[in-house]
Write a protein that holds these residues in place. Sequence first.
Motif, mmCIF file in Angstrom:
data_model
loop_
_atom_site.group_PDB
_atom_site.id
_atom_site.type_symbol
_atom_site.label_atom_id
_atom_site.label_comp_id
_atom_site.label_asym_id
_atom_site.label_seq_id
_atom_site.Cartn_x
_atom_site.Cartn_y
_atom_site.Cartn_z
ATOM 1 N N ASP A 27 4.466 8.171 -19.398
ATOM 2 C CA ASP A 27 5.888 8.605 -19.964
ATOM 3 C C ASP A 27 6.577 8.945 -18.349
ATOM 4 N N ILE A 28 5.889 9.123 -17.601
ATOM 5 C CA ILE A 28 6.514 9.774 -16.203
ATOM 6 C C ILE A 28 7.420 8.606 -15.826
ATOM 7 N N PRO A 29 8.914 8.920 -15.719
ATOM 8 C CA PRO A 29 10.029 7.966 -15.501
ATOM 9 C C PRO A 29 10.050 7.784 -13.828
ATOM 10 N N ILE A 30 9.086 6.857 -13.530
ATOM 11 C CA ILE A 30 9.097 6.336 -11.935
ATOM 12 C C ILE A 30 10.259 5.818 -11.502
ATOM 13 N N ASP A 31 10.919 6.309 -10.386
ATOM 14 C CA ASP A 31 12.181 6.190 -9.940
ATOM 15 C C ASP A 31 12.077 4.817 -9.424
ATOM 16 N N PRO A 32 12.854 3.580 -9.826
ATOM 17 C CA PRO A 32 12.810 2.359 -9.212
ATOM 18 C C PRO A 32 12.786 2.166 -7.806
ATOM 19 N N ILE A 33 13.116 3.060 -6.947
ATOM 20 C CA ILE A 33 13.381 2.928 -5.455
ATOM 21 C C ILE A 33 12.050 2.692 -4.948
ATOM 22 N N ILE A 34 10.927 3.373 -5.697
ATOM 23 C CA ILE A 34 9.656 3.497 -5.322
ATOM 24 C C ILE A 34 9.053 2.069 -5.317
ATOM 25 N N LYS A 35 9.450 1.284 -6.230
ATOM 26 C CA LYS A 35 8.846 0.188 -6.498
ATOM 27 C C LYS A 35 9.415 -1.043 -5.706
ATOM 28 N N HIS A 36 10.633 -0.614 -5.160
ATOM 29 C CA HIS A 36 11.203 -1.763 -4.190
ATOM 30 C C HIS A 36 10.600 -1.898 -3.027
ATOM 31 N N VAL A 37 10.110 -3.047 -2.657
ATOM 32 C CA VAL A 37 9.517 -3.467 -1.428
ATOM 33 C C VAL A 37 10.446 -4.045 -0.509
ATOM 34 N N VAL A 38 10.810 -3.308 0.774
ATOM 35 C CA VAL A 38 11.754 -3.694 1.733
ATOM 36 C C VAL A 38 11.473 -4.995 2.266
ATOM 37 N N SER A 39 12.576 -6.002 2.258
ATOM 38 C CA SER A 39 12.345 -7.416 2.817
ATOM 39 C C SER A 39 11.880 -7.368 4.001
ATOM 40 N N LYS A 40 11.191 -8.244 4.424
ATOM 41 C CA LYS A 40 10.634 -8.354 5.848
ATOM 42 C C LYS A 40 11.506 -8.786 6.932
ATOM 43 N N LEU A 41 11.465 -8.616 8.053
ATOM 44 C CA LEU A 41 12.656 -8.833 9.037
ATOM 45 C C LEU A 41 12.005 -10.210 9.404
ATOM 46 N N GLU B 150 0.897 -1.024 0.191
ATOM 47 C CA GLU B 150 -0.206 -0.032 0.043
ATOM 48 C C GLU B 150 0.724 1.322 0.014
ATOM 49 N N HIS B 151 2.090 1.209 0.747
ATOM 50 C CA HIS B 151 2.888 2.191 0.786
ATOM 51 C C HIS B 151 3.523 2.575 -0.604
ATOM 52 N N THR B 152 3.831 1.564 -1.247
ATOM 53 C CA THR B 152 4.336 1.693 -2.436
ATOM 54 C C THR B 152 3.309 2.608 -3.716
ATOM 55 N N LYS B 153 1.735 2.097 -3.604
ATOM 56 C CA LYS B 153 1.230 2.889 -4.224
ATOM 57 C C LYS B 153 1.069 4.379 -3.709
ATOM 58 N N SER B 154 1.022 4.600 -2.648
ATOM 59 C CA SER B 154 1.208 5.867 -1.964
ATOM 60 C C SER B 154 2.338 6.798 -2.498
ATOM 61 N N LEU B 155 3.503 6.099 -2.410
ATOM 62 C CA LEU B 155 4.764 6.594 -3.156
ATOM 63 C C LEU B 155 4.516 7.112 -4.871
ATOM 64 N N ASN B 156 4.083 5.834 -5.543
ATOM 65 C CA ASN B 156 3.698 6.209 -6.643
ATOM 66 C C ASN B 156 2.864 7.451 -7.009
ATOM 67 N N LEU B 157 1.730 7.548 -6.296
ATOM 68 C CA LEU B 157 1.176 8.651 -6.673
ATOM 69 C C LEU B 157 1.835 9.827 -6.262
ATOM 70 N N LEU B 158 2.403 9.969 -5.060
ATOM 71 C CA LEU B 158 3.348 11.209 -4.512
ATOM 72 C C LEU B 158 4.216 11.529 -5.624
ATOM 73 N N TYR B 159 4.872 10.579 -6.304
ATOM 74 C CA TYR B 159 5.955 10.810 -7.272
ATOM 75 C C TYR B 159 5.571 11.493 -8.314
ATOM 76 N N LYS C 291 -0.877 9.501 3.396
ATOM 77 C CA LYS C 291 -2.429 9.278 3.056
ATOM 78 C C LYS C 291 -2.579 10.672 2.193
ATOM 79 N N CYS C 292 -3.643 10.541 1.455
ATOM 80 C CA CYS C 292 -3.925 11.338 0.369
ATOM 81 C C CYS C 292 -5.457 11.587 0.077
#
Length: 271
Positions: free
Chosen positions: A257-271, A152-161, A223-224
């Motif tokens: 055509d918006i070049p989304i930064d790959p770091i936004i799509k990276h999901v942090v590995s769980k602990l 869900e955070h990835t979706k929010s980051l994508n929208l923010l970006y 949140k948005c």
Amino acid sequence: MKRILENVITTATTIFLPRGYRESVQIIEESTHSQHEQSAEILNRSLEEITAKFRITDALYANEIEVQGVIKHEFTNVNNLHEIQQSFANNEGVLYLVDSNTKKEINRSFIHNKVGYFSRILRIAPDFVYELNEQQYWINIEAIRNVEEEHEHTKSLNLLYRALYQATQIHIDVNFEYGKTTKERTYQLEYFRVDRNSLFIVMKDFEDNSVYSHNFEHIRDIKCSNRGEGLNFWLYMAHDTYRFYIPYTEESLNNPDIPIDPIIKHVVSKL
């Protein structure tokens, strides 16, 4: 109590160091407890990752007491958990990973005194000792988001970006020191950089060309809300919540055509 901590710190691995100072650490080779094995994985992360991606959930005082001739290890919840959490987020203090054998021994005589309405019942001793201002706390830490929340955070980051990429203006309060949004104005958006847990922005005042910049750190959630001609964003961080408004059009926001930064799509590995 003092003897316990001296023994723990002697056998522990230091993984969190004072700001500006780094030290090599030794990976735990063997761990008999699954939770302890997961905690040891944190050693593979950088200093910045620890405080950006993890938070303290429990902080306790430790003490030795005698019960019917048997030494017990007693743990009591602190009453200043929020302050400790803030210090952790600010990279203050020193964090130690307790040796697995030491923890196993303590668990044989574990007593937990639950203090406070929001305190959780603990069945085993924490994996970490956090030393702050000459005071030692036994703490548990966890990832700031679970796997579902990361998606869900990835979706929010994508929208923010996307909103920031197409924006030339941003409506915000540049009095960042107080974390309040009571004097919002419209500024020219000069530059931005989005990371998984941070946002850096540079703005220019339309009237006097003054330049402002700020780095929002330790973002836990975004949140948005859609205002029709713009988006309101709320950044929920370790210390504060901050709001700003970005004008947009559907066409520009959904530009493929918006070049989304790959770091936004990276999901942090769980602990």
